[in-house]
Enzyme design. Structure first.
Site, mmCIF file in Angstrom:
data_model
loop_
_atom_site.group_PDB
_atom_site.id
_atom_site.type_symbol
_atom_site.label_atom_id
_atom_site.label_comp_id
_atom_site.label_asym_id
_atom_site.label_seq_id
_atom_site.Cartn_x
_atom_site.Cartn_y
_atom_site.Cartn_z
ATOM 1 N N LEU A 189 0.832 -1.206 0.000
ATOM 2 C CA LEU A 189 0.000 0.000 0.000
ATOM 3 C C LEU A 189 0.860 1.247 0.000
ATOM 4 O O LEU A 189 0.469 2.286 -0.517
ATOM 5 C CB LEU A 189 -0.897 0.026 1.234
ATOM 6 N N GLY A 190 2.023 1.141 0.615
ATOM 7 C CA GLY A 190 2.873 2.321 0.668
ATOM 8 C C GLY A 190 4.077 2.058 1.535
ATOM 9 O O GLY A 190 4.227 0.996 2.133
ATOM 10 N N GLY A 237 6.412 3.955 4.507
ATOM 11 C CA GLY A 237 6.510 5.102 5.401
ATOM 12 C C GLY A 237 7.844 5.132 6.091
ATOM 13 O O GLY A 237 8.734 4.344 5.784
ATOM 14 N N GLY A 238 7.979 6.038 7.031
ATOM 15 C CA GLY A 238 9.246 6.208 7.715
ATOM 16 C C GLY A 238 9.605 5.011 8.568
ATOM 17 O O GLY A 238 10.749 4.811 8.930
ATOM 18 N N GLY A 261 8.494 1.696 7.943
ATOM 19 C CA GLY A 261 8.431 0.402 7.293
ATOM 20 C C GLY A 261 7.379 0.392 6.202
ATOM 21 O O GLY A 261 6.744 1.402 5.906
ATOM 22 N N THR A 262 7.193 -0.784 5.622
ATOM 23 C CA THR A 262 6.306 -0.921 4.487
ATOM 24 C C THR A 262 4.917 -1.348 4.961
ATOM 25 O O THR A 262 4.794 -2.112 5.905
ATOM 26 C CB THR A 262 6.871 -1.967 3.521
ATOM 27 N N VAL A 263 3.902 -0.845 4.267
ATOM 28 C CA VAL A 263 2.522 -1.163 4.632
ATOM 29 C C VAL A 263 1.901 -2.034 3.543
ATOM 30 O O VAL A 263 2.036 -1.742 2.364
ATOM 31 C CB VAL A 263 1.693 0.130 4.790
ATOM 32 N N ASP A 285 5.714 13.383 13.350
ATOM 33 C CA ASP A 285 5.830 13.222 11.902
ATOM 34 C C ASP A 285 4.497 13.518 11.232
ATOM 35 O O ASP A 285 3.958 12.702 10.502
ATOM 36 C CB ASP A 285 6.323 11.808 11.575
#
Ligand SMILES: *[C@@H]1O[C@H](CO)[C@@H](O)[C@H](O)[C@H]1NC(C)=O
Ligand SMILES: *[C@@H]1O[C@H](CO)[C@@H](O)[C@H](O)[C@H]1NC(C)=O
Ligand SMILES: *[C@@H]1O[C@H](CO)[C@@H](O)[C@H](O)[C@H]1NC(C)=O
Ligand SMILES: *[C@@H]1O[C@H](CO)[C@@H](O)[C@H](O)[C@H]1NC(C)=O
Ligand SMILES: *[C@@H]1O[C@H](CO)[C@@H](O)[C@H](O)[C@H]1NC(C)=O
Ligand SMILES: *[C@@H]1O[C@H](CO)[C@@H](O)[C@H](O)[C@H]1NC(C)=O
Ligand SMILES: *[C@@H]1O[C@H](CO)[C@@H](O)[C@H](O)[C@H]1NC(C)=O
Ligand SMILES: *[C@@H]1O[C@H](CO)[C@@H](O)[C@H](O)[C@H]1NC(C)=O
Ligand SMILES: *[C@@H]1O[C@H](CO)[C@@H](O)[C@H](O)[C@H]1NC(C)=O
Ligand SMILES: *[C@@H]1O[C@H](CO)[C@@H](O)[C@H](O)[C@H]1NC(C)=O
Length: 830
Positions: free
Chosen positions: A487-488, A490-491, A493-495, A607
């Site tokens: 899905l994406g 981020g700072g 880790g991966t989602v 963040d």
């Protein structure tokens, strides 16, 4: 063509029907009879796609049915059955009758004397009785039972039924699934852009698309959209209360579900009967009783529900509330209006305990504070480890919980024997204890009429629920199909997208570089999950196994805010109008306020940026990724360690760069930048000729000074129209938030008040003009870019020409760069 099994079946069927019928294909002459005793005698459609014959439903009963060649699916049959000596008769007066062995009519079309001259089963599966001028007087399509096939229409007033369940279309075009003609457990409204309908008609295209009246008004489509030839797609209300679209290949006799209305079967009202509790095992939904104070109505069919072993009426004064963690009593319209209250957990339990008509209640722990008090005589339960809700049921006397599910370990023979011995010993000693204890109880409570002590015991249990679910790594691997759908990133880790056993869609975040121990991780998870607010993404569960650290969040359908604000070519974002943007700004502010001021442990987000603001299907803002940057201890700045100091350049408050204390005011700064971006549709650090080679946020302030508000805002907003009052408030608030001096920034609570128009807003000073002897000057913020430039902070202004190229590099690596720089920076200063 190679002879396939389908074709040989088809040929067999055709030759069969040719052999049996003396008449023109499809036409059923008046005076024909179909005996129940011979199920291989059929009436067939012209090309034998559909057949009508008796189908045996059990050892004694036969039902005349229209079915797709191959036996499945049955698309129509009257709701009546006969034994083997019954028959279906088309009389010469035009009436079609189902007659049982005694000659009595058990079902009829009632078409005698209407001039019926012929009957026909056509190739779409419609059985039509027409009169001399060819008008259809009666047709099976107009008398639907539980199935709709392509070219069949469902109009307002026609109902599909199965048991207590029904499916209808309202005159507004809304599709509804209803239990017992009263409770609407599923509703699909028309696309609001469509306006009112006069007489909507629901249809199904042969490629598997459900539409209403106009071909463009699509509601659902099958997964195998137009795949394969000679495939029948049909819509059926099943006896589990779900509406499904199926595919069946001609002659295969197999049907495959391709779409269903209610994704979580356990959310179908009454699926497990009265007092039944629906949950999931690995293979699907299962029904059980709330506790051993209940017993199944019919032990051979768990879906018939449960009944109390002791009726409440027979134990006045000694009722208690059984507690079910992670359970919910389904509440839909019309109950949704009469049975919903605001109450805390204990309020929800106690109100039901003392309320005479209340039989059960559910307290939602999703941040809404809602309590469902169930007063009807039929309640339908749903239990799932991911449900943010605790339920209570009134029972007589002491609560006898269900035994925990049997362990696999008990399967082995030897182990089983040993286990039995252990069980016996334990039971024996328990019994002894109980005897001793109950003696003591009686001794102590001789003068007391009620067992008041029980309530305290339950109060303790309450804290246990609302707790996050612990998943195994294998669970999550299965849910995400091996971490396939990203899905994406981020700072932290991966989602990935995942689907839990209950069909709930979730976002699974695989944390990277977490060096904390198991215990600390669990503590942080507990803190995160203790936050319940409508504007915060809910944490459903976590996994901590070996080196794996994962968090499972609720899935937000519309993704993150940045896709809407800064659309790029590959991913054209949708446009948000001013009303939506203002609501998102306000919702985000409320969510952060909750983190700062209202929840138990103050959380500084650290963040805040559009990527971390997610939107649900109604574009409500939900702040995500909070609590991951660790709890910031207000007094002790040593907590700004490697893992805590992450953030994204452009949104970071100047004190980060200067290595000064980070407080909740740092979030206010980041929020101000986001607010400015919501207004402008531009990144705050964007530098271009249009902005005079200044950072957008600085240029925007100059424009505000000139009174040139329209230059700041998104051009599309200016065209579309906006609320000037709100816009002016929002712009001023954003500049108050991005003041360089933390003490000049308002608190988040104040921001909400200012946006709401409750608090007065003074004219904001220039963001950077206020501080004397500030450590961080304008130039250093301006140039925050790659690691190499930042590690030598503070730096002097670079030549203007290089600034835009630095920006371009910095944008891509923003998160990584931000992390490593501050990490090394803060280390070196300690
Ligand atoms: C049942 O009907 C089929 C087809 O008409 C026929 O071939 C068969 O002989 C019938 N069986 C009986 C027992 O009448
Ligand atoms: C067979 O089905 C009919 C109707 O579905 C039902 O009334 C009857 O009790 C059933 N008989 C048996 C033996 O299951
Ligand atoms: C039978 O007729 C229907 C309607 O004309 C058509 O859609 C279908 O493909 C035909 N089936 C076969 C097997 O020819
Ligand atoms: C057939 O039915 C239609 C509509 O009910 C009616 O108008 C027509 O007169 C009927 N024709 C005959 C021959 O009965
Ligand atoms: C279904 O409705 C469409 C128009 O919406 C019409 O053309 C078609 O004939 C109808 N089909 C039947 C079987 O009534
Ligand atoms: C279903 O509805 C009827 C009529 O409204 C009502 O009398 C009956 O009690 C309901 N059934 C159940 C199980 O609640
Ligand atoms: C129709 O559906 C919409 C959206 O689900 C809902 O808001 C509306 O209340 C429904 N109307 C009726 C009459 O049920
Ligand atoms: C409504 O229909 C329009 C045009 O057909 C489509 O673009 C839009 O996505 C639909 N909205 C929803 C909520 O389905
Ligand atoms: C739709 O119907 C409602 C109630 O009948 C009416 O108030 C409304 O103006 C209608 N809307 C349109 C777009 O026709
Ligand atoms: C799930 O429950 C059903 C019904 O009780 C049972 O038949 C099935 O074996 C169970 N499956 C698993 C994997 O436990």
């Amino acid at each position: 063509m190679a002879p396939s099994p389908t074709w040989s079946l088809l040929l067999a069927a055709i030759s069969l029907s040719v052999a049996c019928c003396r008449y023109a294909a499809g036409v059923i002459p008046l005076g024909s009879t179909l005996p129940a005793s011979n199920v291989s005698q059929t009436w067939s459609s012209p090309n034998s796609t559909f057949l009508l014959s008796f189908v045996r439903v059990n050892s004694t009963s036969f039902v005349p049915s229209i079915y797709y060649n191959g036996g499945i699916p049955v698309i129509w049959s009257p709701e009546a059955s006969v034994d083997s000596s019954g028959s279906l008769q088309l009389l010469s007066d035009g009436n079609l009758l189902l007659v049982d062995s005694s000659g009595a009519t058990v079902w009829e079309t009632g078409t005698s004397g209407k001039g019926i001259s012929s009957a026909l089963l056509d190739d779409t599966g419609n059985l039509i009785l027409s009169n001399g001028s060819g008008d259809a007087i009666w047709s099976s399509f107009n008398h639907p039972i539980d199935t709709i096939v392509p070219s069949q229409n469902l109009s307002v007033g026609q109902i599909l039924r199965r048991g207590s369940y029904s499916f209808t279309m309202l005159s507004s075009g809304n599709l509804t699934l209803t239990w017992n003609n009263s409770i609407v457990y599923w509703n699909q409204g028309l696309n609001s852009s469509f306006g009112n309908l006069s007489s909507p008609i629901l249809g199904l295209q042969s490629i598997g698309v459900i539409y209403i009246s106009q071909p463009n008004n699509i509601f659902a489509y099958s997964n195998d959209y137009a795949e394969g030839s000679n495939v029948l797609r049909f819509l059926r209300l099943d006896d589990d209360g779900n509406l499904r679209m199926y595919s069946s290949a001609l002659g295969s006799g197999v049907e495959t579900s391709q779409w269903e209305a209610v994704l979580e079967q356990c959310r179908v009202f009454g699926y497990c009967g009265n007092y039944g509790i629906c949950s999931y095992n690995d293979s699907g939904p299962v029904c059980g009783c709330p506790s051993q104070n209940f017993e199944p109505v019919d032990p051979s069919n768990s879906r018939t529900g449960c009944k109390r072993k002791v009726d409440i009426a027979s134990c006045p004064g000694s009722t208690t509330m059984l507690i079910l963690d992670h359970a919910l009593f389904l509440t839909y319209p019309p109950e949704l209006s009469s049975q919903v209250f605001f109450a805390g957990m204990s309020g929800c339990r106690l109100n039901c305990l003392v309320g005479g008509s209340c039989v059960a209640s559910s307290s939602l722990s999703d941040g809404t504070g809602l309590c469902y008090l169930k007063t009807s005589n039929f309640v339908s339960g749903y239990e799932n480890p991911t449900l943010p809700s605790t339920s209570y049921i009134k029972v007589c006397g002491p609560v006898v919980p269900n035994p925990p599910p049997l362990q696999d370990a008990l399967n082995g023979k030897n182990r089983g024997l040993r286990a039995w011995i252990v069980v016996l010993v334990v039971l024996g000693s328990l019994l002894g204890l109980i005897l001793v204890e109950s003696g003591l109880w009686c001794w102590c409570l001789r003068n007391s009429t009620r067992f008041g002590g029980l309530a305290n015991q339950y109060a303790l249990l309450e804290y246990a629920s609302g707790a996050p679910v612990q998943f195994t790594y294998k669970d999550l691997q299965r849910a995400t199909k091996g971490f396939k759908e990203k899905l994406g990133e981020g700072g932290f880790g991966t989602v990935y997208r995942g689907i839990l056993a209950n069909r709930q869609i979730v976002a699974v975040k695989q944390l990277e570089g977490i060096e904390q121990g198991e215990k600390q991780f669990r503590m942080e998870v507990a803190t995160i999950s203790s936050t319940h607010h409508l504007n915060l993404v809910r944490l459903i569960g976590f996994c901590s196994e070996g080196k794996h650290r994962l968090l499972v969040y609720e899935f937000m359908k519309n993704g993150s805010l940045d896709n809407f604000l800064f659309p790029n070519e590959e991913l054209p974002g949708k446009f948000l109008n001013w009303e939506q943007r203002f609501n998102i700004a306000l919702g985000t502010a409320r969510g952060i306020t909750y983190l700062h001021e209202e929840c138990r442990d103050c959380i500084v987000h650290c963040d805040i940026k559009p990527e971390n603001i997610l939107l649900d299907e109604n574009n409500n803002a939900k702040v995500s990724d909070f609590g991951l940057a660790k709890l910031i201890n207000q007094k002790d700045h040593r907590y700004r360690t490697l893992t805590s100091v992450r953030g994204t350049r452009g949104y970071l408050a100047p004190e980060w760069l200067a290595n000064l204390p980070v407080t909740s005011k740092s979030d206010v700064y980041s929020y101000g930048m986001v607010l400015l971006e919501i207004i402008s549709g531009k990144r705050n650090f964007e530098v271009s000729a249009q902005t005079n080679h200044l950072k957008f946020s600085l240029w925007a302030y100059e424009e505000l000074e000139k009174g040139n508000i329209e230059a700041i805002m998104d051009k599309r907003l200016a065209e579309e129209g906006y609320d000037e009052e709100e816009m002016s408030r929002a712009i001023q608030v954003s500049f108050w938030c991005i003041q360089e001096q933390p003490s000049h920034r308002p608190s988040m609570g104040k921001v909400v008040q200012m946006l709401d128009g409750i608090a007065e807003i003074r004219r904001p000073p220039a963001p950077n003009a206020t501080i004397e002897g500030s450590v961080v000057g304008r130039s250093s913020i301006n140039t925050s870019g790659t690691a190499s430039t930042l590690s030598t902070l503070p730096v002097s202004a670079p030549p203007p020409s290089s600034s835009s190229s630095v920006e371009a590099v910095g944008r891509k690596n923003s998160e990584r760069a931000g992390f490593s720089i501050y990490g090394s920076n803060s280390k070196s200063s300690m």
